[in-house]
Design an enzyme around this catalytic site. Structure first.
Site, mmCIF file in Angstrom:
data_model
loop_
_atom_site.group_PDB
_atom_site.id
_atom_site.type_symbol
_atom_site.label_atom_id
_atom_site.label_comp_id
_atom_site.label_asym_id
_atom_site.label_seq_id
_atom_site.Cartn_x
_atom_site.Cartn_y
_atom_site.Cartn_z
ATOM 1 N N HIS A 251 0.669 -1.237 0.040
ATOM 2 C CA HIS A 251 -0.648 0.126 -0.006
ATOM 3 C C HIS A 251 1.299 0.957 0.071
ATOM 4 O O HIS A 251 0.195 2.153 0.732
ATOM 5 C CB HIS A 251 -0.700 0.095 1.120
ATOM 6 C CG HIS A 251 -2.307 -0.920 1.028
ATOM 7 N ND1 HIS A 251 -3.035 -1.656 2.203
ATOM 8 C CD2 HIS A 251 -2.918 -1.993 -0.035
ATOM 9 C CE1 HIS A 251 -3.653 -2.733 1.518
ATOM 10 N NE2 HIS A 251 -3.565 -3.079 0.217
ATOM 11 N N CYS B 234 5.371 20.137 -6.969
ATOM 12 C CA CYS B 234 6.418 19.973 -6.859
ATOM 13 C C CYS B 234 6.670 20.709 -7.636
ATOM 14 O O CYS B 234 5.978 22.010 -7.881
ATOM 15 C CB CYS B 234 4.977 18.924 -8.422
ATOM 16 S SG CYS B 234 6.619 18.347 -9.333
ATOM 17 N N ASN C 234 -2.608 -12.656 16.217
ATOM 18 C CA ASN C 234 -3.895 -11.899 16.251
ATOM 19 C C ASN C 234 -4.369 -11.435 17.915
ATOM 20 O O ASN C 234 -4.152 -12.259 18.487
ATOM 21 C CB ASN C 234 -4.684 -11.946 14.850
ATOM 22 C CG ASN C 234 -5.056 -10.228 14.498
ATOM 23 O OD1 ASN C 234 -5.780 -10.099 15.688
ATOM 24 N ND2 ASN C 234 -5.945 -9.934 13.451
#
Ligand code: BJW
Length: 245
Positions: free
Chosen positions: A116, A146, A212
């Site tokens: 991701h 930019c 978990n």
């Protein structure tokens, strides 16, 4: 249970680790879902979609700046350290993460597959402009522009509705196809297509171990589910294998 995990790892030829936000929870970085998760307080439609960004770039950048500040102060926890040392020892070949915080790398892990993106990378949204850079610290002025063309920069992360980076996704699938063990740490597994990785390993007859604090969609098919905090469980594993502290 920790001994069983150690044996699984020693017997595996190509073990991979697949992580999510829970692996960084003990470093003080909030998870997304569940109690205290980011999506309890923040709206993913506004903050983690391209539409939300174009509607209010300032709001999205304020959120990312806050998270950058938190991540910059955070330290890798024993889970990141033990995972990196398992890789150094050759017991784990590849680390695939959904996290954008870079804490696996800061703990010493090499060649991490970031599905991701990474919060410190930014890229230009200008048409035809290919400017990308890695920030050393949160931008002073937001939204940042930019230096090449003056268009808005955006965090180089994957928002809902966007495809995963081709090279990283291909590599993750390749690794999962080769793997005979996947250690799944601190992910709810609900976000697709990343959440498919453990299923690929399992479909090919591999072993699935889950760490978990709660049950997830993987728990039923796991060969071993260790309920506990990633940092605590992995510190114990590291102790047993003589790689931690
Ligand atoms: C502990 C612990 C401790 C706590 N120790 N454990 C198929 C079916 C349904 C929907 C879809 C589908 N395919 C695609 C979709 C849509 C969507 C999706 O999956 N939606 C679902 C939520 C319903 N997917 C997408 O949009 C993806 N793109 C896509 O599919 O594109 C298709 C396309 C192709 C071609 C052209 C165009 C499009 C993109 C998904 C992007 C996700 N982005 C985010 C934000 C990243 C940037 C940022 O951080 O700002 O990624 S959302 C968020 O979720 C983040 C995470 O990486 C991801 C996963 O979350 P994770 O890591 O699992 O965290 P949690 O919070 O969910 O879970 C934490 C776990 O830790 C819990 O289980 C706790 O119990 C545990 N835990 N403390 C151990 N100490």
């Amino acid at each position: 249970m920790i001994e069983r995990l150690a044996r699984f790892l020693e017997d595996a030829e190509h073990a991979i680790v697949f992580t999510g936000a829970g692996v960084s929870a003990e470093s003080g970085i909030p998870t997304f879902r569940g109690r205290g998760g980011l999506w309890e307080r923040f709206d993913p439609q506004k903050l983690a979609t391209p539409e939300g960004f174009w509607e209010d770039p300032m709001e999205v950048w304020s959120w990312y700046k806050l998270r950058m500040e938190l991540i910059a102060r955070a330290r890798p926890n024993p889970a990141h350290v033990v995972i990196a040392r398992l890789q150094e020892r050759g017991l784990v070949k590849t680390i695939i993460t959904q996290n954008i915080d870079g804490l696996h790398q800061r703990a010493g892990a090499r060649d991490v597959v970031e599905l991701h993106g990474n919060i410190w990378r930014v890229r230009c949204t200008g048409p035809g402009c290919r400017h990308r850079e890695t920030l050393a610290e949160p931008p002073e002025e937001i939204p940042p522009r930019c230096p090449a063309c003056g268009s808005l920069l955006r965090p180089d992360v994957v928002w809902f509705g966007e495809p995963l980076p081709f090279r990283e996704w291909s590599r993750a699938v390749e690794e999962a196809e080769r793997a005979d063990l996947v250690l799944v740490v601190g992910t709810s597994g609900v976000v697709m297509p990343a959440g498919m990785i453990p299923y690929i390993v399992k479909r090919n007859g591999g072993v699935l171990v889950e760490i978990n604090v709660e049950e997830t969609g993987y728990t039923q098919m796991a060969d071993l589910h260790i309920r506990g905090k990633a940092g605590e469980v992995l510190a114990q594993l590291g102790g047993l294998l003589g790689i931690y502290p």
